[in-house]
Design a protein around this motif. Structure first.
Motif, PDB file in Angstrom:
ATOM      1  N   PRO A  20      44.694  13.960  74.423  1.00  0.00           N
ATOM      2  CA  PRO A  20      45.103  12.560  74.557  1.00  0.00           C
ATOM      3  C   PRO A  20      43.873  11.648  74.553  1.00  0.00           C
ATOM      4  O   PRO A  20      42.780  12.067  74.919  1.00  0.00           O
ATOM      5  N   LEU A  65      44.571   6.899  77.825  1.00  0.00           N
ATOM      6  CA  LEU A  65      45.819   7.471  78.339  1.00  0.00           C
ATOM      7  C   LEU A  65      45.539   8.357  79.550  1.00  0.00           C
ATOM      8  O   LEU A  65      46.283   8.328  80.536  1.00  0.00           O
ATOM      9  N   ASN A  66      44.453   9.117  79.492  1.00  0.00           N
ATOM     10  CA  ASN A  66      44.066   9.913  80.668  1.00  0.00           C
ATOM     11  C   ASN A  66      43.860   9.023  81.880  1.00  0.00           C
ATOM     12  O   ASN A  66      44.245   9.370  82.988  1.00  0.00           O
ATOM     13  N   SER A 109      50.951   9.296  69.125  1.00  0.00           N
ATOM     14  CA  SER A 109      50.962  10.684  68.641  1.00  0.00           C
ATOM     15  C   SER A 109      52.062  11.428  69.391  1.00  0.00           C
ATOM     16  O   SER A 109      53.198  11.007  69.382  1.00  0.00           O
ATOM     17  N   THR A 110      51.684  12.496  70.122  1.00  0.00           N
ATOM     18  CA  THR A 110      52.693  13.271  70.853  1.00  0.00           C
ATOM     19  C   THR A 110      52.702  12.931  72.341  1.00  0.00           C
ATOM     20  O   THR A 110      53.386  13.574  73.122  1.00  0.00           O
ATOM     21  N   PHE A 111      51.925  11.943  72.741  1.00  0.00           N
ATOM     22  CA  PHE A 111      51.761  11.645  74.173  1.00  0.00           C
ATOM     23  C   PHE A 111      52.593  10.435  74.576  1.00  0.00           C
ATOM     24  O   PHE A 111      52.484   9.372  73.983  1.00  0.00           O
ATOM     25  N   GLU A 112      53.410  10.622  75.610  1.00  0.00           N
ATOM     26  CA  GLU A 112      54.247   9.521  76.080  1.00  0.00           C
ATOM     27  C   GLU A 112      53.609   8.815  77.256  1.00  0.00           C
ATOM     28  O   GLU A 112      52.959   9.440  78.087  1.00  0.00           O
ATOM     29  N   ASN A 141      44.459   7.033  69.192  1.00  0.00           N
ATOM     30  CA  ASN A 141      45.464   8.078  69.012  1.00  0.00           C
ATOM     31  C   ASN A 141      45.167   9.420  69.657  1.00  0.00           C
ATOM     32  O   ASN A 141      46.037  10.268  69.698  1.00  0.00           O
ATOM     33  N   GLY A 142      43.946   9.642  70.109  1.00  0.00           N
ATOM     34  CA  GLY A 142      43.598  10.976  70.578  1.00  0.00           C
ATOM     35  C   GLY A 142      42.879  11.711  69.458  1.00  0.00           C
ATOM     36  O   GLY A 142      42.715  11.175  68.363  1.00  0.00           O
ATOM     37  N   LYS A 180      54.748   5.567  73.112  1.00  0.00           N
ATOM     38  CA  LYS A 180      54.004   6.807  72.961  1.00  0.00           C
ATOM     39  C   LYS A 180      52.962   6.629  71.870  1.00  0.00           C
ATOM     40  O   LYS A 180      53.028   5.694  71.083  1.00  0.00           O
TER      41      LYS A 180
END
Length: 131
Positions: A56, A60-61, A98-101, A46-47, A96
């Motif tokens: 993130p 995801l990065n 958390s807040t990252f798409e 989730n980050g 997505k």
């Protein structure tokens, strides 16, 4: 039969309309994919907070920083409990975490040792295309 499944997989990847569940490949078979093992710790999935900033997750990065075709591969979903599998629902349903798409071009592939309704949660089944 195997060739046929690979062709179907390629066409699903091109279409990229839904996450894809397969049982004929695993993370190590897929060059260039960002592989997240199913048993990943929720914090890594989730980050995390670094001071006041929410960062993130590493995977995801990797996806955001690659120019290649982006594939996120969740490996061996049937190796964890059905309850634990639910941590992937947001990712599979809304693309997505958390807040990252996820980028629009990112394809999500979920692998299993065997596609078996007893080992994969109903929710996960409802969110993926099976080959």
């Amino acid at each position: 039969m195997m060739e046929n499944k690979k062709e179907i997989l390629l066409s699903y990847i091109k279409a990229n309309v839904a996450p894809i569940l397969v049982d004929f490949i695993s993370g190590k078979d897929f060059d260039g994919a960002v592989v997240v093992p199913a048993n990943v710790d929720v914090k890594e999935l989730n980050g995390h907070y670094d001071g006041v900033d929410f960062l993130p997750p590493k995977w995801l990065n990797e996806i955001l920083n690659t120019n290649a075709s982006r594939v996120l591969l969740i490996d061996k979903i049937d190796s964890i409990s059905k309850e634990e599998q639910l941590k992937f629902c947001e990712l599979l349903e809304h693309r997505k975490i958390s807040t990252f798409e996820l980028p629009k071009s990112c394809v999500i592939i979920v692998t299993a040792n065997k596609i078996n309704k007893n080992k994969i949660s109903e929710e996960i089944f409802s969110l993926v295309a099976r080959i």
